[in-house]
Enzyme design. Structure first.
Site, PDB file in Angstrom:
ATOM      1  N   ASN A   1      -2.918   0.582  -2.252  1.00  0.00           N
ATOM      2  CA  ASN A   1      -3.054  -0.447  -3.265  1.00  0.00           C
ATOM      3  C   ASN A   1      -4.472  -0.978  -3.264  1.00  0.00           C
ATOM      4  O   ASN A   1      -5.138  -1.045  -2.228  1.00  0.00           O
ATOM      5  CB  ASN A   1      -2.048  -1.586  -3.065  1.00  0.00           C
TER       6      ASN A   1
ATOM      7  N   CYS B   1      -8.873  -7.956   4.148  1.00  0.00           N
ATOM      8  CA  CYS B   1      -8.526  -7.226   2.941  1.00  0.00           C
ATOM      9  C   CYS B   1      -9.616  -6.240   2.609  1.00  0.00           C
ATOM     10  O   CYS B   1     -10.773  -6.623   2.414  1.00  0.00           O
ATOM     11  CB  CYS B   1      -8.312  -8.150   1.757  1.00  0.00           C
TER      12      CYS B   1
ATOM     13  N   LYS C   1      -5.101 -12.724  10.563  1.00  0.00           N
ATOM     14  CA  LYS C   1      -4.546 -11.406  10.242  1.00  0.00           C
ATOM     15  C   LYS C   1      -5.625 -10.339  10.398  1.00  0.00           C
ATOM     16  O   LYS C   1      -6.636 -10.363   9.706  1.00  0.00           O
ATOM     17  CB  LYS C   1      -4.008 -11.398   8.813  1.00  0.00           C
TER      18      LYS C   1
ATOM     19  N   ASN D   1      -3.044  -5.112   8.838  1.00  0.00           N
ATOM     20  CA  ASN D   1      -3.289  -4.997   7.414  1.00  0.00           C
ATOM     21  C   ASN D   1      -3.385  -3.507   7.094  1.00  0.00           C
ATOM     22  O   ASN D   1      -3.144  -2.669   7.950  1.00  0.00           O
ATOM     23  CB  ASN D   1      -4.586  -5.741   7.057  1.00  0.00           C
ATOM     24  N   THR D   2      -3.735  -3.183   5.889  1.00  0.00           N
ATOM     25  CA  THR D   2      -3.725  -1.776   5.476  1.00  0.00           C
ATOM     26  C   THR D   2      -4.916  -0.994   6.041  1.00  0.00           C
ATOM     27  O   THR D   2      -5.982  -1.545   6.280  1.00  0.00           O
ATOM     28  CB  THR D   2      -3.753  -1.679   3.948  1.00  0.00           C
TER      29      THR D   2
ATOM     30  N   GLY E   1       2.969   1.334   4.292  1.00  0.00           N
ATOM     31  CA  GLY E   1       4.210   2.106   4.284  1.00  0.00           C
ATOM     32  C   GLY E   1       4.435   2.855   5.586  1.00  0.00           C
ATOM     33  O   GLY E   1       3.613   2.800   6.501  1.00  0.00           O
TER      34      GLY E   1
ATOM     35  N   GLY F   1       6.818  -5.215   4.432  1.00  0.00           N
ATOM     36  CA  GLY F   1       5.961  -5.155   3.252  1.00  0.00           C
ATOM     37  C   GLY F   1       6.412  -4.124   2.241  1.00  0.00           C
ATOM     38  O   GLY F   1       7.341  -4.354   1.450  1.00  0.00           O
ATOM     39  N   THR F   2       5.772  -2.971   2.280  1.00  0.00           N
ATOM     40  CA  THR F   2       6.025  -1.900   1.323  1.00  0.00           C
ATOM     41  C   THR F   2       7.512  -1.577   1.178  1.00  0.00           C
ATOM     42  O   THR F   2       7.962  -1.195   0.089  1.00  0.00           O
ATOM     43  CB  THR F   2       5.221  -0.658   1.771  1.00  0.00           C
TER      44      THR F   2
HETATM   45  C1  LIG Z   1       0.576  -4.365  -2.962  1.00  0.00           C
HETATM   46  C2  LIG Z   1       0.112  -4.982  -1.688  1.00  0.00           C
HETATM   47  C3  LIG Z   1      -0.561  -6.216  -1.716  1.00  0.00           C
HETATM   48  C4  LIG Z   1      -1.005  -6.795  -0.556  1.00  0.00           C
HETATM   49  N1  LIG Z   1      -1.632  -8.013  -0.604  1.00  0.00           N
HETATM   50  C5  LIG Z   1      -2.003  -8.631   0.551  1.00  0.00           C
HETATM   51  C6  LIG Z   1      -2.545  -9.938   0.548  1.00  0.00           C
HETATM   52  O1  LIG Z   1      -2.677 -10.587  -0.504  1.00  0.00           O
HETATM   53  N2  LIG Z   1      -2.922 -10.505   1.722  1.00  0.00           N
HETATM   54  C7  LIG Z   1      -2.771  -9.841   2.905  1.00  0.00           C
HETATM   55  O2  LIG Z   1      -3.124 -10.387   3.957  1.00  0.00           O
HETATM   56  N3  LIG Z   1      -2.226  -8.609   2.957  1.00  0.00           N
HETATM   57  C8  LIG Z   1      -1.836  -8.001   1.809  1.00  0.00           C
HETATM   58  N4  LIG Z   1      -1.255  -6.742   1.868  1.00  0.00           N
HETATM   59  C9  LIG Z   1      -1.051  -6.099   3.180  1.00  0.00           C
HETATM   60  C10 LIG Z   1       0.373  -6.333   3.687  1.00  0.00           C
HETATM   61  O3  LIG Z   1       0.618  -7.703   3.895  1.00  0.00           O
HETATM   62  C11 LIG Z   1       0.617  -5.577   5.004  1.00  0.00           C
HETATM   63  O4  LIG Z   1      -0.306  -6.033   5.980  1.00  0.00           O
HETATM   64  C12 LIG Z   1       0.457  -4.082   4.874  1.00  0.00           C
HETATM   65  O5  LIG Z   1       0.920  -3.660   3.621  1.00  0.00           O
HETATM   66  C13 LIG Z   1       1.176  -3.295   5.971  1.00  0.00           C
HETATM   67  O6  LIG Z   1       2.566  -3.531   5.943  1.00  0.00           O
HETATM   68  P1  LIG Z   1       3.618  -2.555   5.169  1.00  0.00           P
HETATM   69  O7  LIG Z   1       3.280  -1.161   5.590  1.00  0.00           O
HETATM   70  O8  LIG Z   1       4.951  -3.010   5.625  1.00  0.00           O
HETATM   71  O9  LIG Z   1       3.395  -2.764   3.714  1.00  0.00           O
HETATM   72  C14 LIG Z   1      -0.799  -6.147   0.683  1.00  0.00           C
HETATM   73  C15 LIG Z   1      -0.115  -4.924   0.717  1.00  0.00           C
HETATM   74  C16 LIG Z   1       0.343  -4.343  -0.443  1.00  0.00           C
HETATM   75  C17 LIG Z   1       1.079  -3.026  -0.360  1.00  0.00           C
END
Ligand SMILES: Cc1cc2nc3c(=O)[nH]c(=O)nc-3n(C[C@H](O)[C@H](O)[C@H](O)COP(=O)(O)O)c2cc1C
Ligand SMILES: Cc1cc2nc3c(=O)[nH]c(=O)nc-3n(C[C@H](O)[C@H](O)[C@H](O)COP(=O)(O)OP(=O)(O)OC[C@H]3O[C@@H](n4cnc5c(N)ncnc54)[C@H](O)[C@@H]3O)c2cc1C
Ligand SMILES: Cc1cc2nc3c(=O)[nH]c(=O)nc-3n(C[C@H](O)[C@H](O)[C@H](O)COP(=O)(O)OP(=O)(O)OC[C@H]3O[C@@H](n4cnc5c(N)ncnc54)[C@H](O)[C@@H]3O)c2cc1C
Ligand SMILES: Cc1cc2nc3c(=O)[nH]c(=O)nc-3n(C[C@H](O)[C@H](O)[C@H](O)COP(=O)(O)O)c2cc1C
Ligand code: FES
Ligand code: FES
Lengths: 253, 300, 300, 253
Positions: free
Chosen positions: B68, B128, B163, B190-191, B215, B263-264
């Site tokens: 994303n 981010c 974070k 985070n990602t 994911g 999250g995902t």
């Molecule tokens: C569409 C999307 C938007 C996200 N927006 C934010 C955000 O605004 N702030 C933040 O700290 N992390 C954001 N993240 C990261 C997630 O909070 C999380 O750290 C990351 O996706 C890993 O977890 P997951 O694999 O369960 O999604 C975002 C992730 C996705 C997929």
């Protein structure tokens, strides 16, 4: 709570062109709540493909929803192989759908795989219905529109109807109407937005964008809005939730 | 059987929250999820003024994951406080507010604004990958992370969770930098920064070129980093990254996380959070675990 | 139609090689693959003496990927030169020898031993995450990487490719450190460090606790890093990480890779390399590309 | 080139206990080349599960291989759902198999899901065949062994045969033989290694290890060998290629 996530049984899945398929899914909760122009999220069974595929509702028949999709990538190609009796997860109905302004004259304008959602719409409208369908080459679904309105066809290869695009067909046949309802590729929608503005026709466009959640939470699928949007507080509207249907003047394509 | 955890002095009814940005402020998911069941809702990153975010396409699917590049679009802290907080306050769930900023000043503006607002905790996104003007630098340089942590702490009256970005050589060092800066907790991951190219068109799939990978594909990296970070510091950890089911969540808890964000998975199953809470309860029953706290960091 | 590439002065008949450690020295895969069709075989990491590697379990499956903690088991350079090189010499394919070591001295011993051996290129693994005694430090610290590059170059008469770890904050900096050290090329990515926990047994799945994550799950990270690294240096890049099919390989080429290594895919489809070469040819035909070199870095 | 990767059609897939399944796969190349004690790599159709599952060949019948597997994790649970007519990718035959030393007396000793490979073995041996099968509780496959040798059963819950493990059964029934062929969990194999050494019986053990390639290339699946191995030049042997069957004295369990 009108949206549901259900395990839908596939009632049938048949090719209707070399790469388009028509699938009926038994999903009463979705069928009962849906209006034309809404879509469903279809989850692919293969675990390597995580995100749902947004597919427009083509028809609502009793407790079944019909989708018509083109097998373009991994997900839709897999979907094409599913057989009657198999179960898929679907979520819907999603998005706003077309506002039904009754007792007017209409142009329902569809391009390619944007054609399917117009079918249910054509059944629900009362008034003078002109249906303009644009294809690249192969024709599909066109005959099913006949009973709901007057059908005009454009094809890029010129094998059927007017050679060219939907605007060529509109000009060629001199079609006019109070309202345009459209769905198709962005260049076509851009053309229709200009056409509608020029001819002072209220124009609804159904947009496509890459999506993740499909329900307005992730902000993945925005489109530029003319004005600051009341939800986002910036010039972005969510295609999945605020759309997919927008009045042409609302969006900046 | 106890599922409640104490995180940085705040009690949450269970360890499951949502990952910021994947759940909005909960409004949309409340059609599917009884928000009362969640340990907390962690809200989409909010800044001191509305952000437009990146151009589209913002989303790309990858094998077992997704990219994303939303670019932290948000309506700004004023709308957030007036609209989203009252919405969440209707529910019996914790509220963790994720904060983003282009500069130190912007972080301070947001956290100060939240001093008078009744929320449980702040999560500061210094990681981010989609914000070019800042963010990522705070998240990948221990000195800057330490500095921004101190600054935020000195302006906030709330527990502050930093974070962390996984795009670093040494996650333990980053965890310590946050702890030394006075953080009340850390959350990760985070990602991971990724990229996808459309081979047919020979173009980047995302308008932003790069995006954040999330994911189940990244889950093993999350487990490793949660383990390393939680062993490097004394402050509690919120673990996340690719959690799809109760088993994945328990992996992060066993690795050392006190809470887990989903999250995902919400995109793939809007009921994911509830399924996970139920699954953890089942696991505890089956294995005779009376208190979830006994599982935190319990891997051998 | 030309598929051949010139890499660091060596001509390979096509850009496809195998990722070190996933293909042995080719003996086992020769039951499935005509080795003559490969651009090159990159051999399993070899050290100056036999290494036992890690205890088992060494392998764990993850979502869309796998973890390995083989720990660079190898029979040592003498056996390798006497047994594996003559085997490969029967085929009309390039030979890239992957070299590992616990210390600078051990690297030097191997590359010196290879000075008299007829192989095309060396790939120096400074990034194996499973060797605690060294390796990883060379791969995550630009100064050490630069130093070991210089050292290896000064003792070798072969083109030297430095294989970079993705477990770093700034891959471009690492790429430049290798280039400044005199490397003739860089290859990336090695595995991302990950971990898996058996929730039922509350134990690490791998005896080594952590392992290297490979497979399609990591592909988006590979594409991003290949893009960043190839834009940071002038020396050519070998791209790898999660390549499963021709499309994935072309992504890395468009991102900037001159050659592509296929790793984990071999385990899932022993014919993967051949399918990929065929697929690239088809793509070129379909898109009227006469020379594969026109695709290198051609993303817009 | 005796190993092949084939698309095998599932001929049948039936439960034979609460969690064990018997599957016949049509795969002539594999069936023709296989010997008892070898295994096949079964690829799961779901793309999130990449690695092949190693499963012993239970029987070879014409151009079909039979496998008997326990649904323990995601992969085998998915395998359990596959229906006759579906196609799966399988690679084999892999590994060395049991050395057939004919005209001796044998003990074929299987524990749990280690029992299946002994079935084809029991068909191929000529001599005095004693078959000792150890179960936790539920019995499966035991009746199929009757026509090939004398069957002794041990069960941990004591509901069938001797209460206890296979060594308890051997002692209870006073079985002896020139050669032990075994397959089962590591503690059982460790026990048999000691038993064989003590009673001076040549003992073959079939081992299990986590695998990736299945053909000897990745070094993922090694077991400690007593002596420096001639291929690896360290004290490691590859279970997938040098095994899965080892003479007990070769390996250090
Ligand atoms: C569409 C999307 C938007 C996200 N927006 C934010 C955000 O605004 N702030 C933040 O700290 N992390 C954001 N993240 C990261 C997630 O909070 C999380 O750290 C990351 O996706 C890993 O977890 P997951 O694999 O369960 O999604 C975002 C992730 C996705 C997929
Ligand atoms: C509101 C809406 C309604 C739609 N209605 C229909 C319809 O009725 N019939 C039909 O055939 N198609 C429709 N589409 C397009 C359809 O979603 C895509 O063709 C489909 O997602 C492609 O998936 P894939 O796995 O085959 O392709 P891939 O390219 O492999 O998909 C990869 C990712 O990109 C997404 N993606 C790819 N193309 C599109 C696209 N054009 N729009 C949105 N996301 C895309 C996929 O969902 C997936 O996440 C609609 C799209 C939207 C947004
Ligand atoms: C040579 C050999 C022969 C075998 N023969 C049989 C047989 O005839 N019948 C049978 O039911 N089982 C047999 N097994 C065990 C079988 O391979 C595992 O039960 C199966 O791989 C589990 O896969 P899963 O997806 O259900 O479990 P998961 O735990 O989800 O699998 C995750 C990963 O671990 C691996 N794995 C899990 N358990 C084992 C195990 N015990 N051994 C090796 N790898 C494992 C899987 O292959 C996969 O890569 C054999 C194993 C080996 C090595
Ligand atoms: C089982 C296994 C063994 C490996 N051994 C080595 C090695 O000896 N030397 C090395 O440089 N990389 C080694 N690697 C890393 C691969 O060469 C490659 O960089 C990585 O797996 C990413 O590519 P892939 O996703 O295509 O597998 C190994 C990887 C695997 C899976
Ligand atoms: S797809 Fe998530 S907001 Fe539209
Ligand atoms: S599984 Fe690869 S060597 Fe045995």
């Amino acid at each position: 709570m009108s949206k549901s996530l259900v395990e839908g049984t596939i009632i049938s899945n048949e090719p209707i062109s070399s790469d388009c398929y028509s699938m009926f899914i038994s999903a009463a909760d979705i069928a009962n709540a849906a209006v034309p122009g809404q879509f469903i999220n279809v989850y692919i069974n293969d675990g390597s493909k995580l995100l749902p595929r947004p597919i427009s509702i083509c028809e609502i028949v009793d407790d079944k929803v019909r989708i018509v999709f083109r097998a373009v990538g991994g997900g839709t190609k897999e979907l094409a192989t599913y057989k009657a009796g198999e179960v898929i997860r679907v979520m819907g109905p999603l998005g706003n759908g077309y506002p039904l302004e009754q007792d007017k004259s209409y142009m329902l304008i569809g391009g390619g795989i944007g054609i399917p959602p117009l079918l249910e719409l054509s059944k629900r409208l009362k008034g003078d219905i002109n249906i303009v369908l644009g294809y690249r080459d192969e024709i599909f679904l066109a005959d099913e529109f006949n009973k709901y309105g007057k059908v005009y066809i454009a094809s890029e290869d010129g094998n059927t109807g007017v050679k060219g695009n939907v605007i060529d067909a509109i000009n060629e046949y001199g079609i006019s109407a109070d309202i345009i309802y459209s769905c198709g590729p962005t260049p076509m929608l851009r053309g229709l937005k200009a056409y509608g503005a020029e001819h002072n026709i209220k124009t609804y466009l159904s947009l496509e964008e890459r999506m993740a959640c499909g329900i307005g939470a992730c902000l993945g699928c925005v489109t530029k809005s003319t004005d600051v949007d009341s939800h986002s507080h910036v010039n972005n509207k969510r295609v999945c939730k605020d759309g997919p249907v927008f009045e042409a003047s609302e969006v900046d394509l | 059987m106890n599922l409640s955890v104490n995180y940085a002095g705040v009690t949450f009814k269970n360890p499951i929250t949502v990952a910021s940005g994947t759940f909005g402020s909960g409004v949309e998911y409340s059609d599917f999820v009884d928000l009362n069941r969640l340990g907390a809702v962690t809200t989409k990153g909010v800044a001191d003024h509305p952000w437009e975010g990146n151009p589209t396409p913002r989303i790309a699917e990858t094998y077992g994951g997704m990219l994303n590049a939303v670019g932290l679009q948000n309506p700004g802290i004023d709308v957030f406080v007036e609209r989203d907080i009252p919405f969440l306050k209707q529910y019996d769930t914790g509220i963790i507010v994720n904060v983003c900023g282009h500069s130190e000043e912007e972080y301070v503006n947001v956290v100060e604004r939240l001093n008078d607002v009744d929320v449980d905790m702040l999560e500061i996104n210094v990681s981010c990958p989609n914000v070019k003007e800042g963010g990522i630098a705070f998240g990948t340089d221990p000195k800057q992370l330490n500095h921004v942590t101190k600054l935020v702490k000195s302006h906030s009256n709330k527990p502050v969770v930093m974070k962390l970005s996984p795009n670093v050589t040494d996650i333990a060092e980053m965890a310590r930098a946050a702890e030394d800066g006075g953080a009340d907790g850390i959350s990760l991951i985070n990602t991971l920064t990724g990229m996808k190219i459309d081979v047919d068109r020979r173009k980047f799939v995302l308008a932003n070129q790069t995006g954040g990978l999330s994911g189940p594909a990244i889950h093993p990296v999350a487990v490793r980093m949660v383990y390393q970070a939680s062993h490097a510091v004394k402050i509690p950890v919120i673990g996340m990254g690719g959690v799809m089911n109760a088993y994945d969540a328990l992996e992060l808890i066993l690795a050392g996380a006190t809470m887990v964000s989903v999250g995902t998975a919400n995109f793939i199953n809007p009921n994911a959070t509830i399924d996970i809470i139920n699954g953890i309860e089942e696991y505890m029953k089956k294995n005779g675990v009376d208190d979830i706290n006994d599982l935190i960091g319990a891997v051998e």
